[in-house]
Design a protein around this motif. Structure first.
Motif, mmCIF file in Angstrom:
data_model
loop_
_atom_site.group_PDB
_atom_site.id
_atom_site.type_symbol
_atom_site.label_atom_id
_atom_site.label_comp_id
_atom_site.label_asym_id
_atom_site.label_seq_id
_atom_site.Cartn_x
_atom_site.Cartn_y
_atom_site.Cartn_z
ATOM 1 N N LEU B 19 -9.196 0.216 4.045
ATOM 2 C CA LEU B 19 -8.445 1.470 3.902
ATOM 3 C C LEU B 19 -7.671 1.474 2.592
ATOM 4 C CD1 LEU B 19 -8.160 3.821 5.870
ATOM 5 C CD2 LEU B 19 -6.035 2.835 6.629
ATOM 6 N N LEU B 20 -6.979 0.363 2.324
ATOM 7 C CA LEU B 20 -6.157 0.293 1.123
ATOM 8 C C LEU B 20 -7.012 0.343 -0.133
ATOM 9 C CD1 LEU B 20 -3.562 -2.348 2.209
ATOM 10 C CD2 LEU B 20 -3.083 -0.034 1.503
ATOM 11 N N GLY B 21 -8.156 -0.380 -0.094
ATOM 12 C CA GLY B 21 -9.027 -0.358 -1.258
ATOM 13 C C GLY B 21 -9.511 1.049 -1.556
ATOM 14 N N LEU B 22 -9.919 1.753 -0.500
ATOM 15 C CA LEU B 22 -10.371 3.137 -0.669
ATOM 16 C C LEU B 22 -9.258 3.983 -1.266
ATOM 17 C CD1 LEU B 22 -12.660 5.205 0.180
ATOM 18 C CD2 LEU B 22 -11.188 5.708 2.100
ATOM 19 N N ALA B 23 -8.056 3.854 -0.686
ATOM 20 C CA ALA B 23 -6.934 4.665 -1.159
ATOM 21 C C ALA B 23 -6.614 4.344 -2.605
ATOM 22 C CB ALA B 23 -5.706 4.420 -0.283
ATOM 23 N N VAL B 25 -8.651 3.198 -4.977
ATOM 24 C CA VAL B 25 -9.656 3.738 -5.901
ATOM 25 C C VAL B 25 -9.470 5.252 -6.037
ATOM 26 C CG1 VAL B 25 -12.100 4.114 -6.232
ATOM 27 C CG2 VAL B 25 -11.293 1.901 -5.498
ATOM 28 N N PHE E 29 -2.448 7.683 7.856
ATOM 29 C CA PHE E 29 -2.541 7.309 6.444
ATOM 30 C C PHE E 29 -3.557 8.191 5.724
ATOM 31 C CE2 PHE E 29 -4.269 4.641 3.081
ATOM 32 C CZ PHE E 29 -3.148 4.075 2.529
ATOM 33 N N LEU E 33 -3.018 10.826 2.777
ATOM 34 C CA LEU E 33 -3.772 10.640 1.532
ATOM 35 C C LEU E 33 -4.482 11.935 1.152
ATOM 36 C CD1 LEU E 33 -4.485 8.375 -0.472
ATOM 37 C CD2 LEU E 33 -6.579 8.062 0.774
ATOM 38 N N THR F 11 -12.383 -3.720 -5.050
ATOM 39 C CA THR F 11 -11.335 -2.791 -5.451
ATOM 40 C C THR F 11 -10.811 -3.112 -6.850
ATOM 41 O OG1 THR F 11 -10.684 -2.783 -3.146
ATOM 42 C CG2 THR F 11 -9.173 -1.788 -4.697
ATOM 43 N N LEU F 15 -10.924 -0.794 -10.127
ATOM 44 C CA LEU F 15 -9.719 -0.382 -10.848
ATOM 45 C C LEU F 15 -9.838 -0.702 -12.333
ATOM 46 C CD1 LEU F 15 -6.679 -1.296 -8.601
ATOM 47 C CD2 LEU F 15 -7.575 0.927 -9.171
ATOM 48 N N ILE F 18 -12.140 1.901 -13.853
ATOM 49 C CA ILE F 18 -11.493 3.207 -13.957
ATOM 50 C C ILE F 18 -10.448 3.191 -15.064
ATOM 51 C CG2 ILE F 18 -10.011 4.825 -12.740
ATOM 52 C CD1 ILE F 18 -11.385 3.962 -10.169
#
Lengths: 113, 97, 173, 231, 98, 121
Positions: B19-23, B25, E29, E33, F11, F15, F18
């Protein structure tokens, strides 16, 4: 036995807290303008986090003091940031939903300026 | 501790990380692609806040703490200060719709 | 620090509540009462208290009377009840399909003078059913209300402020 | 547009490289040589529970000294670069903060500083240490700046804290060279029992010094940025 | 896996409830978002930012629970006390207070 | 479910990409600095992710991880120490870049790199 019951209660509190947070997220998406969204976001996340904290406190009684402190911090910081944001949003004159019935603050600052 | 609970615990951390990785990016893409500069700065702040939780999941609480303390206010503040002082020179609206 | 320093502020007595709160937080953070923790805590609290002579704590302007402590407990209880009520209220609004909002910003009056009392009042209003403090100026509070019941100052004051002010007036005067 | 195409090609190459790295990555199962050494020796030798802080403060204390110096230099350069400028075009004076933010900052800044002190002092036991705590202290300064944008900071105090802690840091390092095993050896003071606040020898003291120095450096950065207004 | 993994002190049915709570918080969340990505104004994004940081505190608590380490709470402490700074910085910038 | 380290690594790489893309294509100097901080965060995530080992916990000894079991239970602390210092230095660098950008704006009245032509080749 008692410990297991407390654990179950803690997990349930955690669940209820998450439900409130979910409602907050829903409110954030559904509400028509910034002020209503701030209302939805602040209230639900505050209660949701408090419930989550107490749930974790029941699951892990050793952590209770620190969880209490986190709860206190959130109780003071969360409404404060909401208020500062609402003030800023009002000052830059963000569009309010047409449903708005009355805006005494705009009337008053309009008179002053 | 039963294996079911163990499985759930490891799935929980993996799911959180996903979830955090998606958010992160998505927020980074917003930071690059959005027209308004304040939003870009805000998105970068969001990326660093999420990075802090990701560090915690990667079992690095020290790094998470540093990132949280620095990413939450300091960096954002530095950017906004300079932005407030150069705002006259650019014709950018503070909101983007 | 402060441009206007009253005699009372100079006397150093005002620092005691702040120091007490700081020490309390320190002990709670460390979760220990050993002499090492306490000695470092006292040093740190004194240092911070000296640096921030204008610092506030919820105890700073609290009246030291039994009635005030009772009011404090009443305030906390009332606040928690209102917080739960506000969430249920919000849940009802959010979950109903036609989103029954009727928002507006109303003006209400407060009689409180002490900064801490006003801060607590504003925070409590922000967390109670359907209301959000937008601005606080002198004796006027501007409150965003999701479902405006009355735009009249006195009626809105009675509806929004009175519940908390009753307790806070006893506590902070 | 040829430039954009070049950028895309570069990124594609980089992306392919990253993809290969990602596919070939398997997490290590055993600690490496240095990691094993740190895990085995930190607690018995140095008496510190937090290995990361132990590395930063003791094993690589010299690096940390250098790093703090780099930070000091960058803070000084920020001050220099901003001080020499001619007054910028007059802006409108900043909108003052609301009463609630002012009151809230008076309430919260002492708490933020207390949390910073806790993080610094407990660096050898819980996550934290000088750098984190210093950043938290600077966040307190930041909140003050936000609540009272026109307030002047006493640069004298910040500079004095900064230089005093820096000098003490170096002095302690040299003392370690004379009386203990080497530069910044933390066994200048007794190692104590693992898990107590006064343990790990010199480590909490050095953490405090790093924390004060980093906090002062960040604060002076913030202050010099915010005072460009009417210089 | 070579070593004994970290043991949590929480029983399996409780962990099931905790996972359910985590899923719900995850949906919250995602909703916040979405609001952040959507806008439409800067203030809307800041509200979403606020909610996201506070939901992250729940994430930290769940991580601490899953790994069974109380020391992770220190990070949540910092989040609770400092995450509002970002919101205030942006709000003050919007109203021209910097 | 995939490993946490793999997710974090992906990730971090994303990053970095990007951030590079933004730094190379933006024209506003402030936006370039924003992209730069994104890439920095990405690199930090990558380093910590490489140091992660599944089934182990944070390198801090307490009741949950006694000192005797440290070798078999904790993660390598070295990458974490490196990243920690990198983050702090990163803020210093960002402040420095911003100060220079501000001075540039003062003297030239613009932050658009297309209009800062002296250094063009």
């Amino acid at each position: 036995m008692i410990a297991a019951l407390l654990d179950l209660l803690g997990a349930l509190l955690l669940l209820v807290g998450s439900v409130f947070m979910l409602l907050g997220g829903l409110g954030l998406v559904r509400m028509p303008d910034v002020f209503n969204r701030i209302q939805a976001g602040t209230k639900t996340t505050t209660l949701g986090t408090l419930l989550t904290l107490s749930g974790v406190g029941l699951l892990q009684p050793d952590w209770a003091l620190k969880l209490l402190l986190i709860g206190l911090f959130i109780l003071f910081t969360n409404p404060l940031s909401a208020q500062v944001l609402a003030r800023a949003a009002h000052r830059i004159g963000l569009r309010k939903t047409p449903l708005t019935r009355v805006d005494r603050l705009a009337e008053d600052t309009g008179e002053d300026a | 501790m039963s294996s079911l609970g163990m499985d759930l615990a490891s799935n929980l951390t993996s799911g959180l990380a996903l979830l955090l990785g998606l958010a992160m990016v998505l927020a980074a893409l917003v930071a690059i692609l959005v027209r308004s500069t304040p939003i870009a700065i805000l998105s970068a702040g969001l990326v660093s806040l999420f990075a802090s939780v990701l560090f915690l999941i990667l079992a690095a609480p020290d790094v998470a703490m540093t990132e949280a303390a620095i990413g939450s206010g300091l960096t954002t503040f530095l950017f906004f200060f300079v932005l407030a002082r150069v705002r006259g020179g650019e014709s950018e609206a503070s909101d983007d719709d | 620090m402060g441009s206007v320093t009253t005699l009372h502020e100079l006397s150093g007595l005002t620092m005691v509540p702040l120091l007490a709160i700081l020490l309390l937080f320190w002990v709670a953070l460390n979760a220990s009462l050993s002499w090492q923790v306490l000695s470092v805590g006292i040093t740190v609290s004194l240092l911070i208290g000296w640096l921030f002579r204008r610092g506030l704590s919820p105890l700073t302007e609290l009246r030291a009377t039994p009635a005030s402590y009772r009011a404090g407990l009443g305030f906390v209880w009332h606040f928690l009840r209102e917080l739960v009520r506000s969430n249920l209220n919000l849940a009802r609004v959010v979950l109903s399909p036609d989103l029954p909002v009727n928002p507006g910003i109303v003006k209400v009056r407060t009689r409180l003078q002490s900064p801490m009392g006003r801060l607590l009042l504003a925070n409590a209003i922000t967390l109670t059913p359907g209301t959000l403090t937008v601005e606080l100026q002198d004796e006027w509070l501007y409150v965003h209300w999701v479902q405006v019941e009355s735009a009249d100052i006195d009626a809105a004051t009675a509806r929004i402020v009175a519940g908390f002010e009753r307790y806070l007036e006893v506590m902070y005067g | 547009m040829i430039r954009r195409a070049l950028v895309l090609v570069l990124l594609a190459v980089l992306g392919a490289l990253f993809a290969a790295l990602w596919l070939g990555f398997t997490p290590a199962e055993e600690l490496g040589l240095t990691g094993r050494y740190y895990a085995e020796h930190t607690a018995p030798d140095l008496g510190a529970a937090n290995l990361v802080t132990a590395i930063i403060v003791t094993y690589r204390g010299l690096d940390t000294l250098g790093e703090v110096t780099v930070l000091f230099l960058s803070a000084a350069i920020v001050g220099l670069v901003l001080a020499g400028g001619r007054p910028a075009a007059r802006r409108k004076p900043p909108v003052p903060a609301g009463e609630l933010l002012a009151t809230g900052s008076r309430l919260l800044v002492p708490l933020i500083l207390l949390l910073g002190a806790y993080v610094i002092v407990n660096g050898h036991l819980t996550p934290g240490g000088g750098f984190q705590g210093g950043a938290i202290l600077a966040s307190g300064t930041l909140l003050l700046l936000l609540a009272e944008p026109l307030k002047r900071f006493s640069h004298g105090l910040i500079t004095r804290i900064e230089s005093l802690s820096g000098a003490t840091f170096v002095a302690l390092g040299l003392l370690g060279l004379v009386f203990a095993g080497g530069f910044l050896d933390n066994r200048l003071l007794p190692v104590g029992t693992l898990g107590e606040l006064f343990s790990a020898g010199l480590m909490p003291v050095i953490s405090v010094l790093i924390g004060l120095k980093v906090g002062a450096e960040f604060s002076s950065m913030l202050a010099s940025l915010s005072e460009t207004e009417d210089s | 896996m070579v070593d004994v993994p970290v043991v949590t002190s929480v029983a399996a049915p409780v962990m099931l409830l905790v996972s359910l709570a985590a899923i719900l918080a995850g949906v919250a969340f995602l909703l916040a978002l979405w609001r952040f990505l959507q806008g439409p104004t800067a203030a809307d994004r800041v509200v979403a930012f606020d909610v996201l940081t506070i939901v992250s505190i729940t994430g930290i608590l769940l991580t601490a629970l899953a790994e069974g380490r109380g020391i992770y709470l220190d990070v949540a402490l910092i989040y609770g006390l400092l995450s509002f700074l970002g919101v205030i910085v942006v709000a003050r910038h919007l109203e021209g207070g910097l | 479910m995939p490993e946490v380290a793999h997710i974090a690594l992906a990730t971090g790489f994303a990053l970095v990409l990007i951030g590079f893309y933004g730094a190379l294509t933006q024209r506003n100097l402030l936006r370039i600095i924003v992209a730069f901080t994104l890439a920095t965060t990405g690199v930090n995530v990558v380093i910590v992710a490489i140091g992660h080992m599944s089934g182990r916990t944070a390198p801090i000894l307490d009741a949950a991880v006694p000192a005797a079991e440290a070798v078999s239970r904790v993660i390598d602390p070295l990458p974490q120490a490196l990243v920690l210092t990198a983050i702090v230095i990163g803020v210093g660098i960002t402040a420095l870049m911003l100060a220079y950008a501000y001075r540039l704006f003062e003297t030239r009245g613009t932050l658009d790199i297309a209009r800062l032509t002296e250094l063009k080749w």
